[in-house]
Scaffold this motif. Sequence first.
Motif, mmCIF file in Angstrom:
data_model
loop_
_atom_site.group_PDB
_atom_site.id
_atom_site.type_symbol
_atom_site.label_atom_id
_atom_site.label_comp_id
_atom_site.label_asym_id
_atom_site.label_seq_id
_atom_site.Cartn_x
_atom_site.Cartn_y
_atom_site.Cartn_z
ATOM 1 N N LEU A 40 22.228 -1.269 -60.601
ATOM 2 C CA LEU A 40 21.696 -0.948 -59.246
ATOM 3 C C LEU A 40 20.080 -1.342 -59.261
ATOM 4 N N THR A 41 19.785 -0.897 -60.315
ATOM 5 C CA THR A 41 18.154 -0.788 -60.454
ATOM 6 C C THR A 41 17.755 -2.279 -60.796
ATOM 7 N N ALA A 42 18.720 -2.943 -61.188
ATOM 8 C CA ALA A 42 18.223 -4.407 -61.663
ATOM 9 C C ALA A 42 17.908 -5.228 -60.135
ATOM 10 N N ILE A 43 18.305 -4.928 -59.132
ATOM 11 C CA ILE A 43 18.245 -5.719 -58.050
ATOM 12 C C ILE A 43 16.747 -5.734 -57.388
ATOM 13 N N PRO A 44 16.155 -6.811 -57.362
ATOM 14 C CA PRO A 44 14.684 -6.827 -57.060
ATOM 15 C C PRO A 44 14.494 -6.560 -55.624
ATOM 16 N N THR A 45 13.600 -6.098 -55.448
ATOM 17 C CA THR A 45 12.924 -5.779 -53.690
ATOM 18 C C THR A 45 13.168 -6.650 -52.869
ATOM 19 N N THR A 80 24.485 -7.855 -51.763
ATOM 20 C CA THR A 80 24.259 -7.337 -53.058
ATOM 21 C C THR A 80 24.223 -5.738 -52.817
ATOM 22 N N GLN A 81 23.620 -5.219 -52.286
ATOM 23 C CA GLN A 81 23.819 -3.870 -52.003
ATOM 24 C C GLN A 81 25.116 -3.114 -51.886
ATOM 25 N N ASN A 82 25.929 -3.812 -50.853
ATOM 26 C CA ASN A 82 27.049 -3.622 -50.447
ATOM 27 C C ASN A 82 28.176 -3.905 -51.501
ATOM 28 N N ALA A 83 28.070 -5.032 -52.275
ATOM 29 C CA ALA A 83 28.815 -5.283 -53.444
ATOM 30 C C ALA A 83 28.587 -4.114 -54.368
ATOM 31 N N TYR A 84 27.622 -3.562 -54.911
ATOM 32 C CA TYR A 84 27.123 -2.595 -55.825
ATOM 33 C C TYR A 84 27.792 -1.077 -55.317
ATOM 34 N N SER A 85 27.876 -0.887 -54.126
ATOM 35 C CA SER A 85 28.486 0.318 -53.407
ATOM 36 C C SER A 85 29.928 0.165 -53.595
ATOM 37 N N GLN A 86 30.291 -1.013 -53.463
ATOM 38 C CA GLN A 86 32.056 -1.342 -53.276
ATOM 39 C C GLN A 86 32.364 -1.178 -54.745
ATOM 40 N N TYR A 87 31.513 -1.715 -55.888
ATOM 41 C CA TYR A 87 31.801 -1.421 -57.199
ATOM 42 C C TYR A 87 31.701 -0.200 -57.808
ATOM 43 N N ASP A 88 30.926 0.671 -57.395
ATOM 44 C CA ASP A 88 30.828 2.074 -57.778
ATOM 45 C C ASP A 88 31.987 2.659 -57.266
ATOM 46 N N ALA A 89 32.261 2.604 -56.207
ATOM 47 C CA ALA A 89 33.598 3.234 -55.430
ATOM 48 C C ALA A 89 34.796 2.807 -56.095
ATOM 49 N N SER A 90 35.014 1.552 -56.658
ATOM 50 C CA SER A 90 36.115 1.002 -57.327
ATOM 51 C C SER A 90 36.280 1.588 -58.516
ATOM 52 N N ALA A 147 29.980 -8.366 -57.106
ATOM 53 C CA ALA A 147 28.746 -7.765 -57.330
ATOM 54 C C ALA A 147 28.052 -8.685 -58.041
ATOM 55 N N LEU A 148 28.690 -9.190 -59.288
ATOM 56 C CA LEU A 148 28.057 -10.272 -60.196
ATOM 57 C C LEU A 148 27.505 -11.349 -59.716
ATOM 58 N N LEU A 149 28.367 -12.026 -58.667
ATOM 59 C CA LEU A 149 28.048 -13.217 -57.747
ATOM 60 C C LEU A 149 26.895 -12.847 -56.984
ATOM 61 N N SER A 150 27.024 -11.918 -56.308
ATOM 62 C CA SER A 150 25.981 -11.356 -55.225
ATOM 63 C C SER A 150 24.704 -11.196 -55.765
ATOM 64 N N LEU A 151 24.580 -10.652 -57.024
ATOM 65 C CA LEU A 151 23.244 -10.258 -57.742
ATOM 66 C C LEU A 151 22.720 -11.725 -58.122
ATOM 67 N N ASN A 152 23.350 -12.511 -58.439
ATOM 68 C CA ASN A 152 23.193 -13.883 -59.066
ATOM 69 C C ASN A 152 22.588 -14.886 -57.927
ATOM 70 N N VAL A 153 23.462 -14.683 -56.553
ATOM 71 C CA VAL A 153 22.680 -15.468 -55.617
ATOM 72 C C VAL A 153 21.589 -14.937 -55.100
ATOM 73 N N PHE A 154 21.255 -13.603 -55.073
ATOM 74 C CA PHE A 154 20.011 -12.783 -54.551
ATOM 75 C C PHE A 154 18.793 -13.224 -55.669
ATOM 76 N N LYS A 155 19.198 -13.135 -56.797
ATOM 77 C CA LYS A 155 18.073 -13.594 -57.827
ATOM 78 C C LYS A 155 17.685 -14.961 -57.720
ATOM 79 N N PHE A 156 18.626 -15.901 -57.363
ATOM 80 C CA PHE A 156 18.489 -17.280 -57.219
ATOM 81 C C PHE A 156 17.378 -17.527 -56.084
ATOM 82 N N TYR A 157 17.521 -16.706 -55.043
ATOM 83 C CA TYR A 157 16.381 -16.996 -54.323
ATOM 84 C C TYR A 157 15.161 -16.724 -54.492
ATOM 85 N N LYS A 158 15.096 -15.879 -55.573
ATOM 86 C CA LYS A 158 13.793 -15.278 -55.965
ATOM 87 C C LYS A 158 13.422 -16.461 -57.200
#
Length: 452
Positions: free
Chosen positions: A242-247, A367-377, A426-437
């Motif tokens: 989760l800490t790898a998610i940029p602001t 991305t945040q929701n995906a990580y939350s779902q990943y932790d819960a799952s 979560a993997l896809l969401s993170l890569n898409v979000f970082k792609f915008y960066k």
Amino acid sequence: MHFKILICMVLYSLVGNFQQVHAQDTLTQSKSWSLKECLNYAQENNIALNNLKLAQSSAEQDLISAKAAVLPDLNGSISQNATHYGSSTSERSKKINTSGSIGVNSALTLFNGGTLKATIHQQQLGVTAAGLDVDEAYNNLYLQIIEAYTNILLDKETVNYAVDLVETSQAQTNQMRQQYEAGAVAKKDLIQLEAQLASDQYTLTNAKNAERQDKIVLKQLLQLPITEDFDIEKPDAAVLQLTAIPTLNQVVEEALANRPEVKNSLLTVESAKLDLKKAKAGYLPEISLNGGIGTSYGNNTDMGTFNQFHNNFYQQIGITASIPIFTRKINQTNVAKSNIAIKQAELNLLNTKTVLSQEVEQSYIQTQNAYSQYDASTKQLDYNKEAYRIAGEELRVGSANTVEYVQQKNLYVQAIQAYTQAKYNALLSLNVFKFYKGDFIENFHTGSVQGE
């Protein structure tokens, strides 16, 4: 001698056929594509991208033409005429008179209100904009490819756990059948495990079908032929932290500064301002320099042809000024429309930035929701895995019935499905979000996923 030549020809033919067959076999062998290979192949072979690259080449030719417009032109002319008369009007005249001329003319624009310079600048912007169109199209294709690639990775893992479930169910069914044949258990217990085995086999079949369908989607994006045998590499999943998610603010700033759609909108505003400059140039005079040389001849004189060429040889140079006095409000309307176009381009730029900011924010939330779902799952899977293990032990020692075991196994299967889906989402969401960066991934990083 002829026999030796024949033998050599036969050997050469056999070697050539062997090499051709070997080459065909090599091409038809199953190739496992990495994500980097998929992206590189699409960049080189995608039809839409190649069309945009051709449009960029066409814009480059327009720039060459605009730069050449500041140079003087040069035109040559040759004419030959013949005139027939009904009768001679004098002793020197003839019924058929011939004449001809030859000349070279040139013109150079000295001043036109800066229109030529503005046109060159516009064409330079056009080349840059065409390149940005290619980048934007590749960005969209990039997102589609990493999504399709991630889906196949999800399918492969789903197939793996489905295979494990089938193998486990098969072993348990075989064991239950032996106990039934020995009279240790009732037939209904055996039937329930056989039904569970059939259900697991059905799950495995669906997983394999999903993998085949997602491979077709990726092949279509790469525009590979249908007959191409295709598979992808299966790297270890990326480390999900989760800490790898940029602001959010950082990514928005990077996107607004570097995304091609924003840059393209800025170029549109700049080009519209150049149109205004060209429109205002319509109020100014246009000054051009022109000149020419030439000569002529005719047969209605006693002077020889070459002497006529010499005597009629002329040189001409002049300056022409075209001064607009009344243009029926053409210049006025052109200026007004150019000002409107600038405002439209500025609004389009604002809209592009707004839409992009919204997309980045939505990707951040996903991305945040995906990580939350990943932790819960992950927690859900741990609990159900232990419960499933205990149920298996209880079934083995006879302290639990088959119905309770099947129910717990179904809960475990659902937990695995939810966990696997959440992990790759979560993997896809993170890569898409970082792609915008601006972070393009060439391949998934190797590592282990937390919770595994």
